[in-house]
Design a protein around this motif. Structure first.
Motif, PDB file in Angstrom:
ATOM      1  N   GLU A   1     -19.016 109.513 -53.515  1.00 39.51           N
ATOM      2  CA  GLU A   1     -19.396 110.945 -52.698  1.00 39.51           C
ATOM      3  C   GLU A   1     -19.224 110.576 -51.104  1.00 39.51           C
ATOM      4  O   GLU A   1     -18.367 111.400 -50.343  1.00 39.51           O
TER       5      GLU A   1
ATOM      6  N   ASP B   1     -29.284 103.585 -53.232  1.00 47.77           N
ATOM      7  CA  ASP B   1     -30.667 103.744 -54.005  1.00 47.77           C
ATOM      8  C   ASP B   1     -30.893 102.690 -55.205  1.00 47.77           C
ATOM      9  O   ASP B   1     -30.967 102.652 -56.417  1.00 47.77           O
TER      10      ASP B   1
ATOM     11  N   ARG C   1     -22.709 107.668 -55.414  1.00 51.04           N
ATOM     12  CA  ARG C   1     -23.135 107.744 -54.248  1.00 51.04           C
ATOM     13  C   ARG C   1     -21.897 107.205 -53.359  1.00 51.04           C
ATOM     14  O   ARG C   1     -21.531 107.782 -52.120  1.00 51.04           O
TER      15      ARG C   1
ATOM     16  N   SER D   1     -28.266 108.608 -46.447  1.00 48.85           N
ATOM     17  CA  SER D   1     -28.767 108.031 -47.650  1.00 48.85           C
ATOM     18  C   SER D   1     -30.285 109.105 -48.243  1.00 48.85           C
ATOM     19  O   SER D   1     -30.322 109.540 -49.226  1.00 48.85           O
TER      20      SER D   1
ATOM     21  N   LEU E   1     -27.482 112.195 -57.901  1.00 49.29           N
ATOM     22  CA  LEU E   1     -27.131 110.908 -56.986  1.00 49.29           C
ATOM     23  C   LEU E   1     -28.239 109.930 -56.990  1.00 49.29           C
ATOM     24  O   LEU E   1     -28.242 108.997 -56.265  1.00 49.29           O
TER      25      LEU E   1
ATOM     26  N   TYR F   1     -28.531 112.303 -49.922  1.00 48.96           N
ATOM     27  CA  TYR F   1     -28.289 111.901 -51.083  1.00 48.96           C
ATOM     28  C   TYR F   1     -29.258 111.989 -52.094  1.00 48.96           C
ATOM     29  O   TYR F   1     -29.498 112.317 -53.171  1.00 48.96           O
ATOM     30  N   ASN F   2     -30.440 111.648 -51.565  1.00 50.29           N
ATOM     31  CA  ASN F   2     -31.891 111.530 -52.293  1.00 50.29           C
ATOM     32  C   ASN F   2     -32.353 112.952 -52.754  1.00 50.29           C
ATOM     33  O   ASN F   2     -32.914 112.936 -53.744  1.00 50.29           O
TER      34      ASN F   2
END
Ligand SMILES: NC(=O)C1=CN([C@@H]2O[C@H](COP(=O)(O)OP(=O)(O)OC[C@H]3O[C@@H](n4cnc5c(N)ncnc54)[C@H](OP(=O)(O)O)[C@@H]3O)[C@@H](O)[C@H]2O)[C@@H](O)CC1
Ligand SMILES: Nc1ncnc2c1ncn2[C@@H]1O[C@H](COP(=O)(O)OP(=O)(O)O)[C@@H](O)[C@H]1O
Ligand SMILES: [K+]
Length: 515
Positions: A378, A401, A375, A359, A368, A362-363
């Motif tokens: 991916e 997210d 996400r 997480s 994303l 990706y942030n």
């Protein structure tokens, strides 16, 4: 495996039975009312004074029939008609006509009713036809019913609960007992619907199997007959037949999660369990779980090939891999996760801190952010084909997210979003865990609030890994693992109480479940 339906599917079953098979709607209604009365008679006495609250749809018609049958059986019973007379369905009008012919007391105005004079209420306001928020006089009567101290029976589903999602549409009756017809509705299983439902009785009102089978539902639940799908064990076998579960877990001097996952994998039947963990945990894990093979690494030497090779070797020899419990989110944990994802060829469970690391990664990419689909896509491309994700809802909110309340309000929709276009299996852990794979969704009904205790998620991961190691397909291992974990929790709660239950008790109770 039992299927669960939403309101549309239930209406299709009703329509099939009535239009295609030719069973008159009033016959089904009479059967339904008789089943409600049967359930009531097991719980109340002739001293009780009963008020049946009826809406104008067919749920209200059921209620009027219930009132009439109770009267025939010698009970003291009145009716409050909260629905409009001119909006009534044909069946409900007929039931009202019969009730009026019998001179039953039928109230039209709640202000005239002395609710304190009743000891039992029957909720027949809305059934599966509820399609919007409850307001006005319906909201008021539900508030009165929820302040009532006697028994409350709900006909089909507590009024105000969405049969599709278990969400409260504005307000909802809290029943002690709900008598539902033919088949469980999704909203009776999911929270908060499950709390409002109280004890659920599924009664047969004469839907022919062909009517039930005419509807395809992608949502299911398990009962104890599903334990037959456990991997078979042969007399002519050795530990090689039951697979090697490799548990990549724990961080420096944090060995608990690794211990719980590994022990649960053994107790579920894995042939060999290998723990991959920092060197600092060697002594303690060797003492706590001597049956496990240990591979330890030095966190500050992970840049070295020799150190990496240990992890690569372990992962390469696995039949099932767990990564995440207690690994933390340090640079070392990130490196270990990279190595595992790059080298894993067998089914993988991505759990706990591993999900947090993903997480956070990706942030960092603007494309994303706020983009759950991207996400998930991916992630699906970075993990082995048969990967299981085991987030609790907060972890899932971080992974996608997405807002936590939005996820809670639409559990099945969120699950579908994650798995419809990927081969991932998603285990959304909660009081009612949902497992999703492609379009298929499973709602788990085993388990109890004693399991809301540190480490019980690590045990679940180990249980699923144990099943994977024995060759179960990922999505099946996830569903059965969640179910068994809950059953073990129930056994443990019986022995220790929900207050005292600890994660290690769940592991010990696996023995009773798998016997
Ligand atoms: N023959 C069968 O099919 C069988 C059905 N059976 C029974 O029938 C039930 C389903 O009956 P159903 O379809 O008539 O709908 P039901 O749940 O009574 O409610 C619809 C009514 O409520 C109203 N309404 C809705 N939302 C509202 C709101 N927020 N606030 C206010 N009003 C609202 C809506 O009115 P409208 O939308 O027109 O305003 C309509 O009048 C099922 O659960 C089972 O108990 C059994 O007897 C077995 C055979
Ligand atoms: N009220 C409850 N009823 C049934 N199961 C529950 C309940 N609360 C928690 N659980 C189960 O316990 C486990 C908790 O996992 P998790 O949140 O990862 O805890 P931890 O991180 O402490 O191990 C999940 O499998 C969840 O479904
Ligand atoms: K109802």
């Amino acid at each position: 495996m039992k299927k669960l339906v939403n309101s549309t599917q239930m209406k299709e079953i009703d329509a099939f039975a009535i239009d295609k098979v030719g069973i008159p709607s009033l016959v089904l209604m009479e059967n339904a009312a008789n089943q409600v009365v049967n359930a009531m008679e097991e719980r109340i006495s002739k001293e009780d004074i009963i008020l049946v609250v009826c809406g104008s749809g067919n749920n209200g018609g059921d209620g009027l029939a219930v009132a009439r049958i109770l009267l025939n059986h010698g009970f003291q019973v009145d009716v409050y008609l909260v629905g409009e007379r001119d909006k009534m369905t044909e069946e409900t009008k007929k039931q009202l006509e019969i009730a009026e012919n019998l001179d039953m007391v039928i109230w039209d105005d709640a202000n005239e009713i002395n609710f304190k004079s009743y000891t039992v209420l029957v909720d027949a306001i809305f059934g599966i036809g509820l399609d919007r928020e409850v307001t006005g006089k319906h909201e008021k009567i539900i508030a009165i019913m929820n302040a009532f101290h006697g028994y409350v029976f709900a006909v089909d589903i507590p009024s105000g609960i969405s049969a599709d999602s278990g969400q409260v549409l504005g307000t909802a009756v809290r029943a002690d007992v709900t008598i539902t017809f033919g088949i469980e509705k999704i909203g009776q299983l999911l929270y908060p619907g499950s709390l409002h439902t109280g004890k659920l009785i599924v009664s047969d009102i004469g839907f022919p199997p062909v009517a039930v089978e005419s509807v395809s539902s992608n949502v299911s639940m398990y009962d104890e007959t599903d334990l037959f799908s456990l991997p078979r064990r042969s007399a002519y076998s050795n530990k090689g037949n039951y697979g090697r579960a490799v548990i990549v877990a724990g961080s420096a001097n944090m060995s608990g999660a690794a211990y719980l996952s590994a022990k649960a994998a053994y107790r579920t039947g894995a042939g060999l369990v290998q723990i991959v963990t920092p060197e600092e945990n060697r002594a303690i894990l060797q003492t706590q779980l001597p049956e496990a093979i240990l591979t330890t690494y030095y966190t500050d030497s992970l840049a070295e090939e020799a150190e990496q090779e240990k992890i690569i070797q372990a992962v390469s020899g696995a039949d099932a891999i767990v990564i995440g419990p207690g690994i933390g989110t340090s640079d070392a944990a990130r490196k270990v996760l990279d190595l595992v994802l790059y080298n894993a060829k067998s089914p993988l469970i991505l759990d706990a801190d591993a999900l947090t690391i993903v997480s956070e990664l990706y942030n960092k990419f603007p494309l994303l952010r706020n983009n759950p689909c991207a996400r998930i896509s991916e992630l699906a491309h970075s993990v082995p084909k048969d990967t299981i994700l085991t987030p609790h809802l907060k972890e899932l909110a971080r992974l996608l997210d997405k807002n936590l309340d939005e996820i809670k309000g639409n559990l099945l929709g969120t699950a579908a979003l994650c798995t419809a276009d990927s081969n991932l299996t998603l285990v959304m852990k909660d009081a009612r865990t949902v497992v999703s794979h492609h379009e298929e969704q499973y709602i788990n009904a085993s388990g109890n609030n004693g399991m809301a205790t540190g480490g019980s998620g690590d045990v679940l991961t180990g249980v699923i890994a144990g099943l994977l190691a024995q060759g179960m397909v990922a999505s099946e291992a996830a569903k059965l693992g969640v179910y068994i974990h809950g059953l073990a929790g129930d056994v443990a709660a019986k022995e220790k109480s929900e207050y005292s239950l600890m994660a290690s008790d769940i592991i010990e109770a696996l023995t009773a479940v798998l016997k």
